[in-house]
Design a protein around this motif. Structure first.
Motif, PDB file in Angstrom:
ATOM      1  N   LEU A  31       0.881  -1.168   0.000  1.00  0.00           N
ATOM      2  CA  LEU A  31       0.000   0.000   0.000  1.00  0.00           C
ATOM      3  C   LEU A  31       0.912   1.210   0.000  1.00  0.00           C
ATOM      4  N   LYS A  32       0.987   1.897  -1.110  1.00  0.00           N
ATOM      5  CA  LYS A  32       1.914   3.015  -1.251  1.00  0.00           C
ATOM      6  C   LYS A  32       1.157   4.331  -1.274  1.00  0.00           C
ATOM      7  N   LEU A  33       1.507   5.195  -0.347  1.00  0.00           N
ATOM      8  CA  LEU A  33       0.927   6.529  -0.340  1.00  0.00           C
ATOM      9  C   LEU A  33       1.628   7.341  -1.421  1.00  0.00           C
ATOM     10  N   LEU A  40       2.238  18.631  -7.243  1.00  0.00           N
ATOM     11  CA  LEU A  40       3.605  19.036  -6.944  1.00  0.00           C
ATOM     12  C   LEU A  40       4.265  17.947  -6.098  1.00  0.00           C
ATOM     13  N   THR A  41       5.557  17.755  -6.306  1.00  0.00           N
ATOM     14  CA  THR A  41       6.269  16.711  -5.583  1.00  0.00           C
ATOM     15  C   THR A  41       7.509  17.277  -4.909  1.00  0.00           C
ATOM     16  N   PRO A  42       7.661  17.012  -3.609  1.00  0.00           N
ATOM     17  CA  PRO A  42       8.894  17.425  -2.931  1.00  0.00           C
ATOM     18  C   PRO A  42      10.089  16.709  -3.573  1.00  0.00           C
ATOM     19  N   PRO A  43      11.216  17.395  -3.731  1.00  0.00           N
ATOM     20  CA  PRO A  43      12.395  16.754  -4.321  1.00  0.00           C
ATOM     21  C   PRO A  43      12.754  15.472  -3.568  1.00  0.00           C
ATOM     22  N   GLY A  44      12.938  14.382  -4.301  1.00  0.00           N
ATOM     23  CA  GLY A  44      13.323  13.120  -3.706  1.00  0.00           C
ATOM     24  C   GLY A  44      12.183  12.302  -3.137  1.00  0.00           C
ATOM     25  N   SER A  45      10.953  12.784  -3.228  1.00  0.00           N
ATOM     26  CA  SER A  45       9.812  12.096  -2.629  1.00  0.00           C
ATOM     27  C   SER A  45       9.085  11.221  -3.642  1.00  0.00           C
ATOM     28  N   ALA A  46       8.533  10.123  -3.155  1.00  0.00           N
ATOM     29  CA  ALA A  46       7.672   9.280  -3.978  1.00  0.00           C
ATOM     30  C   ALA A  46       6.210   9.674  -3.817  1.00  0.00           C
ATOM     31  N   CYS A  47       5.938  10.609  -2.911  1.00  0.00           N
ATOM     32  CA  CYS A  47       4.576  11.064  -2.653  1.00  0.00           C
ATOM     33  C   CYS A  47       4.447  12.529  -3.067  1.00  0.00           C
ATOM     34  N   SER A  48       3.355  12.844  -3.729  1.00  0.00           N
ATOM     35  CA  SER A  48       3.086  14.195  -4.193  1.00  0.00           C
ATOM     36  C   SER A  48       1.920  14.795  -3.426  1.00  0.00           C
ATOM     37  N   ILE A  49       1.729  16.097  -3.618  1.00  0.00           N
ATOM     38  CA  ILE A  49       0.521  16.756  -3.129  1.00  0.00           C
ATOM     39  C   ILE A  49      -0.255  17.252  -4.334  1.00  0.00           C
TER      40      ILE A  49
END
Length: 140
Positions: free
Chosen positions: A3-5, A45-54
């Motif tokens: 289950l990936k957020l 938008l995605t924080p640099p290095g993150s697999a999760c976006s907003i």
């Protein structure tokens, strides 16, 4: 079963203002800005290095703007991350850590993972927590 957020909706009152804040001030990567008329817009938008976006937008949530609290951004160096955000114009609290069950100023003296924090808010009042986790250390 995995289950990936991968996406968090962040309710905002002014999409363009929030887009500018997250992309230009906080430094998130702009992935998508799609409109389907005046009643629907998705900005991802995605924080640099993150697999999760907003995602911010119009017609994507009925949540009250500013109602998201305490979303964590994990950083490897909280002092450097805070300094970069401040330099970019973000109002960020001072770094703090827990000591003897109370908040104490500055990063954790031993720089243990998940022990140092700083906070900021977007223009609507959605709150974010920077939390230091130097991943090279074994997790407790």
């Amino acid at each position: 079963m995995d289950l990936k957020l991968e996406l968090v909706l962040v309710p905002v009152s002014d999409v363009d203002r929030a887009k500018t804040f997250y992309s230009e001030k906080v430094g998130f990567n702009l992935d998508v800005d799609h409109r389907a008329g005046d009643e629907f817009r998705v900005v991802q938008l995605t924080p640099p290095g993150s697999a999760c976006s907003i995602t911010i937008g119009t017609g994507i949530t009925d949540a009250t703007p500013g109602s998201v609290r305490g979303t964590h951004l994990v950083v490897s160096d909280i002092v450097a991350a805070r300094a970069e955000l401040v330099e970019r114009g973000v109002e960020v609290s001072e770094v703090r850590h827990f000591e003897s069950g109370k908040w104490a100023p500055g990063p954790d003296p031993e720089r243990r993972i998940y022990q140092s924090f700083a906070d900021f808010s977007d223009p609507d009042g959605n709150t974010w927590v920077l939390q230091e986790a130097r991943r090279s250390e074994p997790e407790a």
